[in-house]
Write a protein that holds these residues in place. Sequence first.
Motif, PDB file in Angstrom:
ATOM      1  N   ASP A   1       0.827  -1.208   0.000  1.00 18.94           N
ATOM      2  CA  ASP A   1       0.000   0.000   0.000  1.00 18.94           C
ATOM      3  C   ASP A   1       0.867   1.266   0.000  1.00 18.94           C
ATOM      4  O   ASP A   1       0.532   2.273   0.623  1.00 18.94           O
ATOM      5  CB  ASP A   1      -0.982   0.002   1.178  1.00 18.94           C
ATOM      6  CG  ASP A   1      -2.147   0.945   0.947  1.00 18.94           C
ATOM      7  OD1 ASP A   1      -2.532   1.143  -0.230  1.00 18.94           O
ATOM      8  OD2 ASP A   1      -2.666   1.506   1.933  1.00 18.94           O
ATOM      9  N   ILE A   2       2.005   1.170  -0.703  1.00 13.77           N
ATOM     10  CA  ILE A   2       2.899   2.312  -0.923  1.00 13.77           C
ATOM     11  C   ILE A   2       2.872   2.572  -2.428  1.00 13.77           C
ATOM     12  O   ILE A   2       2.954   1.640  -3.220  1.00 13.77           O
ATOM     13  CB  ILE A   2       4.352   1.995  -0.483  1.00 13.77           C
ATOM     14  CG1 ILE A   2       4.424   1.539   0.978  1.00 13.77           C
ATOM     15  CG2 ILE A   2       5.282   3.171  -0.752  1.00 13.77           C
ATOM     16  CD1 ILE A   2       4.129   2.594   2.007  1.00 13.77           C
ATOM     17  N   SER A   3       2.774   3.822  -2.831  1.00 15.96           N
ATOM     18  CA  SER A   3       2.629   4.126  -4.255  1.00 15.96           C
ATOM     19  C   SER A   3       3.857   3.694  -5.062  1.00 15.96           C
ATOM     20  O   SER A   3       4.982   3.700  -4.561  1.00 15.96           O
ATOM     21  CB  SER A   3       2.377   5.619  -4.475  1.00 15.96           C
ATOM     22  OG  SER A   3       3.571   6.345  -4.343  1.00 15.96           O
ATOM     23  N   GLU A   4       3.596   3.333  -6.308  1.00 14.14           N
ATOM     24  CA  GLU A   4       4.683   2.959  -7.216  1.00 14.14           C
ATOM     25  C   GLU A   4       5.683   4.111  -7.365  1.00 14.14           C
ATOM     26  O   GLU A   4       6.889   3.894  -7.385  1.00 14.14           O
ATOM     27  CB  GLU A   4       4.130   2.601  -8.598  1.00 14.14           C
ATOM     28  CG  GLU A   4       3.406   1.278  -8.649  1.00 14.14           C
ATOM     29  CD  GLU A   4       2.893   0.993 -10.051  1.00 14.14           C
ATOM     30  OE1 GLU A   4       3.734   0.675 -10.928  1.00 14.14           O
ATOM     31  OE2 GLU A   4       1.675   1.102 -10.257  1.00 14.14           O
ATOM     32  N   ASN A   5       5.160   5.332  -7.490  1.00 17.94           N
ATOM     33  CA  ASN A   5       6.041   6.495  -7.656  1.00 17.94           C
ATOM     34  C   ASN A   5       6.977   6.655  -6.469  1.00 17.94           C
ATOM     35  O   ASN A   5       8.152   6.982  -6.639  1.00 17.94           O
ATOM     36  CB  ASN A   5       5.222   7.770  -7.857  1.00 17.94           C
ATOM     37  CG  ASN A   5       4.575   7.831  -9.222  1.00 17.94           C
ATOM     38  OD1 ASN A   5       5.024   7.167 -10.155  1.00 17.94           O
ATOM     39  ND2 ASN A   5       3.523   8.616  -9.341  1.00 17.94           N
ATOM     40  N   TYR A   6       6.460   6.421  -5.262  1.00 17.29           N
ATOM     41  CA  TYR A   6       7.290   6.563  -4.062  1.00 17.29           C
ATOM     42  C   TYR A   6       8.344   5.456  -4.016  1.00 17.29           C
ATOM     43  O   TYR A   6       9.501   5.704  -3.682  1.00 17.29           O
ATOM     44  CB  TYR A   6       6.434   6.579  -2.804  1.00 17.29           C
ATOM     45  CG  TYR A   6       7.206   6.956  -1.564  1.00 17.29           C
ATOM     46  CD1 TYR A   6       8.062   8.058  -1.561  1.00 17.29           C
ATOM     47  CD2 TYR A   6       7.093   6.217  -0.405  1.00 17.29           C
ATOM     48  CE1 TYR A   6       8.767   8.408  -0.427  1.00 17.29           C
ATOM     49  CE2 TYR A   6       7.804   6.556   0.735  1.00 17.29           C
ATOM     50  CZ  TYR A   6       8.645   7.653   0.724  1.00 17.29           C
ATOM     51  OH  TYR A   6       9.352   7.997   1.836  1.00 17.29           O
ATOM     52  N   ILE A   7       7.970   4.233  -4.397  1.00 17.86           N
ATOM     53  CA  ILE A   7       8.932   3.130  -4.427  1.00 17.86           C
ATOM     54  C   ILE A   7      10.036   3.439  -5.437  1.00 17.86           C
ATOM     55  O   ILE A   7      11.223   3.260  -5.143  1.00 17.86           O
ATOM     56  CB  ILE A   7       8.241   1.794  -4.749  1.00 17.86           C
ATOM     57  CG1 ILE A   7       7.286   1.407  -3.610  1.00 17.86           C
ATOM     58  CG2 ILE A   7       9.278   0.684  -4.968  1.00 17.86           C
ATOM     59  CD1 ILE A   7       6.380   0.224  -3.913  1.00 17.86           C
ATOM     60  N   HIS A   8       9.662   3.935  -6.613  1.00 22.97           N
ATOM     61  CA  HIS A   8      10.660   4.315  -7.617  1.00 22.97           C
ATOM     62  C   HIS A   8      11.587   5.404  -7.067  1.00 22.97           C
ATOM     63  O   HIS A   8      12.806   5.342  -7.280  1.00 22.97           O
ATOM     64  CB  HIS A   8       9.993   4.803  -8.906  1.00 22.97           C
ATOM     65  CG  HIS A   8       9.473   3.714  -9.778  1.00 22.97           C
ATOM     66  ND1 HIS A   8      10.275   2.768 -10.371  1.00 22.97           N
ATOM     67  CD2 HIS A   8       8.208   3.411 -10.163  1.00 22.97           C
ATOM     68  CE1 HIS A   8       9.537   1.925 -11.083  1.00 22.97           C
ATOM     69  NE2 HIS A   8       8.271   2.296 -10.964  1.00 22.97           N
ATOM     70  N   ALA A   9      11.019   6.384  -6.387  1.00 18.90           N
ATOM     71  CA  ALA A   9      11.833   7.473  -5.825  1.00 18.90           C
ATOM     72  C   ALA A   9      12.816   6.936  -4.781  1.00 18.90           C
ATOM     73  O   ALA A   9      13.981   7.365  -4.740  1.00 18.90           O
ATOM     74  CB  ALA A   9      10.928   8.538  -5.205  1.00 18.90           C
TER      75      ALA A   9
ATOM     76  N   GLU B   1      14.019   3.799  -4.655  1.00 21.98           N
ATOM     77  CA  GLU B   1      15.013   2.980  -5.352  1.00 21.98           C
ATOM     78  C   GLU B   1      16.016   3.819  -6.135  1.00 21.98           C
ATOM     79  O   GLU B   1      17.155   3.412  -6.305  1.00 21.98           O
ATOM     80  CB  GLU B   1      14.330   1.963  -6.262  1.00 21.98           C
ATOM     81  CG  GLU B   1      13.638   0.856  -5.489  1.00 21.98           C
ATOM     82  CD  GLU B   1      13.110  -0.265  -6.359  1.00 21.98           C
ATOM     83  OE1 GLU B   1      13.124  -0.144  -7.607  1.00 21.98           O
ATOM     84  OE2 GLU B   1      12.662  -1.276  -5.792  1.00 21.98           O
ATOM     85  N   LYS B   2      15.606   4.994  -6.588  1.00 23.32           N
ATOM     86  CA  LYS B   2      16.517   5.878  -7.324  1.00 23.32           C
ATOM     87  C   LYS B   2      17.307   6.793  -6.396  1.00 23.32           C
ATOM     88  O   LYS B   2      18.117   7.590  -6.854  1.00 23.32           O
ATOM     89  CB  LYS B   2      15.730   6.720  -8.329  1.00 23.32           C
ATOM     90  CG  LYS B   2      15.175   5.900  -9.477  1.00 23.32           C
ATOM     91  CD  LYS B   2      14.356   6.757 -10.411  1.00 23.32           C
ATOM     92  CE  LYS B   2      13.787   5.912 -11.536  1.00 23.32           C
ATOM     93  NZ  LYS B   2      12.925   6.666 -12.430  1.00 23.32           N
ATOM     94  N   GLY B   3      17.057   6.686  -5.096  1.00 23.71           N
ATOM     95  CA  GLY B   3      17.777   7.508  -4.130  1.00 23.71           C
ATOM     96  C   GLY B   3      17.267   8.917  -4.014  1.00 23.71           C
ATOM     97  O   GLY B   3      17.905   9.775  -3.414  1.00 23.71           O
ATOM     98  N   LYS B   4      16.087   9.193  -4.573  1.00 23.67           N
ATOM     99  CA  LYS B   4      15.520  10.541  -4.527  1.00 23.67           C
ATOM    100  C   LYS B   4      14.715  10.779  -3.258  1.00 23.67           C
ATOM    101  O   LYS B   4      14.358  11.917  -2.960  1.00 23.67           O
ATOM    102  CB  LYS B   4      14.634  10.780  -5.751  1.00 23.67           C
ATOM    103  CG  LYS B   4      15.416  10.786  -7.042  1.00 23.67           C
ATOM    104  CD  LYS B   4      14.523  11.021  -8.236  1.00 23.67           C
ATOM    105  CE  LYS B   4      15.333  11.041  -9.514  1.00 23.67           C
ATOM    106  NZ  LYS B   4      14.499  11.241 -10.697  1.00 23.67           N
TER     107      LYS B   4
END
Length: 102
Positions: A26-34, A36-39
């Motif tokens: 229940d964590i957004s895909e965009n947040y997971i990508h951020a 993983e990218k170190g952002k």
Amino acid sequence: MNYGTRLREIRTAKKMSVYKLSKLSDISENYIHAIEKGKSQPSIVVLERLLAPLSTTLLEFLNEDRTVMYPTPFECSVLEGLRVLDEEKASAVLTMIRLLAK
């Protein structure tokens, strides 16, 4: 330690997509990508929510030498079964595990 890189390593090793992790945590895909990218740096609560579907504890995640600290009940069963085998059979099981993990 780079949390995003470590998270991606575990997620890909478990063959889980960001989409599936998002749905299960229940964590957004965009947040997971951020992450993983170190952002973005996740809070402990968010990190625990992401790790649960990956069957990884926070202690294992933070353990940089990657040793298994707390085996799951299933892993304990496998170890118990392995311990009763003679060395030749145990080696054969290990070879099979390595082949399946590729």
